[in-house]
Design a protein around this motif. Structure first.
Motif, PDB file in Angstrom:
ATOM      1  N   TYR A  94       0.814  -1.211   0.000  1.00 40.22           N
ATOM      2  CA  TYR A  94       0.000   0.000   0.000  1.00 40.22           C
ATOM      3  C   TYR A  94       0.851   1.265   0.000  1.00 40.22           C
ATOM      4  O   TYR A  94       0.424   2.297  -0.527  1.00 40.22           O
ATOM      5  CB  TYR A  94      -0.975  -0.017   1.187  1.00 40.22           C
ATOM      6  N   LEU A  95       2.044   1.199   0.562  1.00 41.76           N
ATOM      7  CA  LEU A  95       2.952   2.339   0.460  1.00 41.76           C
ATOM      8  C   LEU A  95       3.331   2.603  -0.992  1.00 41.76           C
ATOM      9  O   LEU A  95       3.444   3.757  -1.424  1.00 41.76           O
ATOM     10  CB  LEU A  95       4.220   2.078   1.292  1.00 41.76           C
ATOM     11  N   GLY A  96       3.512   1.526  -1.753  1.00 38.93           N
ATOM     12  CA  GLY A  96       3.811   1.682  -3.177  1.00 38.93           C
ATOM     13  C   GLY A  96       2.680   2.354  -3.927  1.00 38.93           C
ATOM     14  O   GLY A  96       2.903   3.236  -4.778  1.00 38.93           O
ATOM     15  N   ILE A  97       1.446   1.976  -3.620  1.00 39.26           N
ATOM     16  CA  ILE A  97       0.285   2.589  -4.262  1.00 39.26           C
ATOM     17  C   ILE A  97       0.190   4.068  -3.896  1.00 39.26           C
ATOM     18  O   ILE A  97      -0.097   4.920  -4.743  1.00 39.26           O
ATOM     19  CB  ILE A  97      -1.010   1.866  -3.854  1.00 39.26           C
ATOM     20  N   VAL A  98       0.439   4.393  -2.625  1.00 36.68           N
ATOM     21  CA  VAL A  98       0.372   5.788  -2.172  1.00 36.68           C
ATOM     22  C   VAL A  98       1.402   6.635  -2.916  1.00 36.68           C
ATOM     23  O   VAL A  98       1.115   7.770  -3.326  1.00 36.68           O
ATOM     24  CB  VAL A  98       0.595   5.869  -0.644  1.00 36.68           C
ATOM     25  N   LEU A  99       2.599   6.093  -3.118  1.00 30.84           N
ATOM     26  CA  LEU A  99       3.638   6.823  -3.847  1.00 30.84           C
ATOM     27  C   LEU A  99       3.172   7.197  -5.255  1.00 30.84           C
ATOM     28  O   LEU A  99       3.258   8.354  -5.671  1.00 30.84           O
ATOM     29  CB  LEU A  99       4.910   5.972  -3.943  1.00 30.84           C
ATOM     30  N   VAL A 100       2.690   6.207  -6.001  1.00 32.23           N
ATOM     31  CA  VAL A 100       2.270   6.455  -7.375  1.00 32.23           C
ATOM     32  C   VAL A 100       1.031   7.345  -7.405  1.00 32.23           C
ATOM     33  O   VAL A 100       0.902   8.228  -8.262  1.00 32.23           O
ATOM     34  CB  VAL A 100       1.989   5.120  -8.106  1.00 32.23           C
ATOM     35  N   PHE A 101       0.121   7.145  -6.449  1.00 30.53           N
ATOM     36  CA  PHE A 101      -1.106   7.946  -6.399  1.00 30.53           C
ATOM     37  C   PHE A 101      -0.785   9.426  -6.158  1.00 30.53           C
ATOM     38  O   PHE A 101      -1.324  10.306  -6.839  1.00 30.53           O
ATOM     39  CB  PHE A 101      -2.018   7.421  -5.284  1.00 30.53           C
ATOM     40  N   LEU A 102       0.088   9.699  -5.193  1.00 31.96           N
ATOM     41  CA  LEU A 102       0.447  11.092  -4.907  1.00 31.96           C
ATOM     42  C   LEU A 102       1.142  11.742  -6.099  1.00 31.96           C
ATOM     43  O   LEU A 102       0.932  12.929  -6.376  1.00 31.96           O
ATOM     44  CB  LEU A 102       1.359  11.147  -3.673  1.00 31.96           C
ATOM     45  N   HIS A 103       1.956  10.966  -6.797  1.00 27.08           N
ATOM     46  CA  HIS A 103       2.631  11.495  -7.995  1.00 27.08           C
ATOM     47  C   HIS A 103       1.604  11.853  -9.069  1.00 27.08           C
ATOM     48  O   HIS A 103       1.650  12.936  -9.657  1.00 27.08           O
ATOM     49  CB  HIS A 103       3.620  10.464  -8.524  1.00 27.08           C
ATOM     50  N   ASP A 104       0.659  10.926  -9.337  1.00 27.43           N
ATOM     51  CA  ASP A 104      -0.337  11.173 -10.381  1.00 27.43           C
ATOM     52  C   ASP A 104      -1.317  12.272  -9.991  1.00 27.43           C
ATOM     53  O   ASP A 104      -1.867  12.967 -10.845  1.00 27.43           O
ATOM     54  CB  ASP A 104      -1.113   9.886 -10.690  1.00 27.43           C
ATOM     55  N   LEU A 105      -1.530  12.449  -8.675  1.00 28.03           N
ATOM     56  CA  LEU A 105      -2.458  13.469  -8.197  1.00 28.03           C
ATOM     57  C   LEU A 105      -1.974  14.867  -8.564  1.00 28.03           C
ATOM     58  O   LEU A 105      -2.779  15.787  -8.764  1.00 28.03           O
ATOM     59  CB  LEU A 105      -2.605  13.346  -6.678  1.00 28.03           C
ATOM     60  N   GLN A 106      -0.662  15.036  -8.698  1.00 26.69           N
ATOM     61  CA  GLN A 106      -0.108  16.342  -9.049  1.00 26.69           C
ATOM     62  C   GLN A 106      -0.464  16.753 -10.474  1.00 26.69           C
ATOM     63  O   GLN A 106      -0.408  17.919 -10.825  1.00 26.69           O
ATOM     64  CB  GLN A 106       1.422  16.306  -8.891  1.00 26.69           C
ATOM     65  N   GLY A 107      -0.845  15.785 -11.298  1.00 28.88           N
ATOM     66  CA  GLY A 107      -1.207  16.089 -12.676  1.00 28.88           C
ATOM     67  C   GLY A 107      -2.612  16.626 -12.837  1.00 28.88           C
ATOM     68  O   GLY A 107      -3.026  16.965 -13.948  1.00 28.88           O
ATOM     69  N   GLY A 108      -3.378  16.710 -11.741  1.00 31.24           N
ATOM     70  CA  GLY A 108      -4.747  17.220 -11.807  1.00 31.24           C
ATOM     71  C   GLY A 108      -5.712  16.164 -12.315  1.00 31.24           C
ATOM     72  O   GLY A 108      -5.391  14.978 -12.425  1.00 31.24           O
TER      73      GLY A 108
END
Length: 302
Positions: free
Chosen positions: A145-159
Motif C-alpha cells: 500500500y505504500l507503493g500505491i500511495v507513492l504512485v497515487f500522490l505522484h499522479d495526483l499532481q497532474g490534476g
C-alpha cells in the motif's frame, strides 16, 4: 548416462514452458488497460467498451460452456445461483468499475491497484471470515500500500479526477477479490474451466443488457478501428490470458504462476510509455517495486 540428467532435462523444459505461458498470460491480461485507453480515443464510453469486449469473447466462452455442459454433471439450483452471482460480481462489476476508472488515471496506476487483489482477499478473510493475519502478512500489506500511495500522490499532481479513478479501480479489485473468495469451493467441484466459462457467459448477458438499457442500438455502429481493438480486447486480452493462466497452473502450480504474474504491472508501465506516451518516473518505478515486494512477501507466506 545418469538417469537423473535424462529425466531432469524434460522436466526443466516443461517448467520453463509453463513459466513462459504464465508470463505471457500476465502480460496479455495487463494489456487490456492499454487497449481500453486506445479505444477511448474514439470517444466511446465504458458501457460501450465493455459490451464490445464481452461480445467478441462470448463465442469462445460459450463454446467451452456448451462442451462442459455436455460432459459434466448437471448443476444444482444452488450452484446455478452462485454462478450468476459470481458472474455479476467477478466479471461484470469488476470489469465495469475498472474501465470506468481508466478514464481518469494512468494505466500504470490502474495495474498497480488491481495487483492488490490478493491483499483484498486477505483483508476480507480477516474482517468477514475472521481469519488471523500474521505479522509478516501485515508487513507485506503495508509495503504494497505504500507503493500505491507513492504512485497515487505522484499522479495526483497532474490534476484531473485521479482520486475518482483510483476509487473506481479499487472497487474493481475488491469486487474481484470477493469473486475469488466465493469461487474457491466451487472450483474444486466444477473445475476452473467450467466455472470461468459459465461466469463469463453470465457477465456477457449483464454487460450487453446494460448497453441496450443505457445506450441506443445505433452506438453499435462504430469505426473499423473500434471493432479491431475490441477484437484484440476480447480475444488477446481476455480469452487467451484466462486459458494460458490455467495451463500454466497445471504445469507449474498456482504459487509459481501467481508470482510470474508480477510481471503484469511492470509490463503495463512500459507499454503505457511506448504506446500511449505516458511518462515513466522514478516515483512510479519506486511504487511499482514496493507493490511487487509486498505481493512477493505475501505469496511466500505459508
Amino acid at each position: 548416462m545418469d538417469k537423473s540428467i535424462t529425466h531432469s532435462a524434460p522436466a526443466r523444459a516443461a517448467y520453463l514452458g509453463g513459466l513462459g505461458i504464465a508470463v505471457g498470460g500476465a502480460v496479455l491480461f495487463s494489456t487490456k488497460a492499454i487497449v481500453a485507453k486506445l479505444l477511448y480515443r474514439y470517444h466511446i464510453d465504458a458501457v460501450t467498451l465493455i459490451a464490445f469486449r464481452m461480445l467478441f469473447s462470448l463465442p469462445v466462452f460459450a463454446a467451452v460452456a456448451v462442451w462442459k455442459m455436455r460432459v459434466g454433471a448437471p448443476l444444482s439450483r444452488a450452484d446455478r445461483w452462485r454462478i450468476v452471482g459470481m458472474g455479476l460480481v467477478g466479471y461484470y462489476l469488476s470489469s465495469f468499475l475498472d474501465f470506468l476508472g481508466l478514464q481518469y488515471i494512468t494505466v500504470g496506476l490502474e495495474r498497480l491497484i488491481l495487483f492488490l487483489t490478493p491483499t483484498f482477499v486477505l483483508l476480507i478473510s480477516a474482517t468477514v471470515l475472521k481469519q488471523h493475519i500474521s505479522r509478516k502478512q501485515w508487513w507485506a500489506l503495508l509495503t504494497s500500500y505504500l507503493g500505491i500511495v507513492l504512485v497515487f500522490l505522484h499522479d495526483l499532481q497532474g490534476g484531473g479526477n485521479v482520486a475518482l479513478g483510483a476509487t473506481l479501480v479499487t472497487g474493481s479489485a475488491a469486487a474481484y477479490a470477493a469473486y475469488l473468495l466465493l469461487s474457491g469451493e466451487m472450483v474444486k467441484r466444477l473445475g476452473s474451466l467450467r466455472l470461468v466459462s459459465y461466469a463469463m457467459c453470465v457477465s456477457t448477458v449483464a454487460c450487453v443488457g446494460q448497453f441496450f438499457v443505457l445506450r441506443p442500438a445505433s452506438m453499435l455502429i462504430q469505426p473499423m478501428q473500434v471493432y479491431g481493438l475490441s477484437l484484440v480486447n476480447g480475444i488477446l486480452c481476455t480469452v487467451m490470458p484466462v486459458f494460458m493462466t490455467m495451463f500454466a497452473v497445471e504445469r507449474i502450480g498456482a504459487g509459481v504462476a501467481s508470482q510470474a504474474g508480477m510481471i503484469g504491472p511492470v509490463s503495463t508501465l512500459f507499454l503505457g510509455a511506448l504506446l500511449l506516451g505516458e511518462p515513466v518516473t522514478s516515483w512510479q518505478l519506486g511504487g511499482t517495486a514496493l507493490v511487487l515486494a509486498g505481493i512477493y512477501l505475501l505469496s511466500k507466506n505459508k
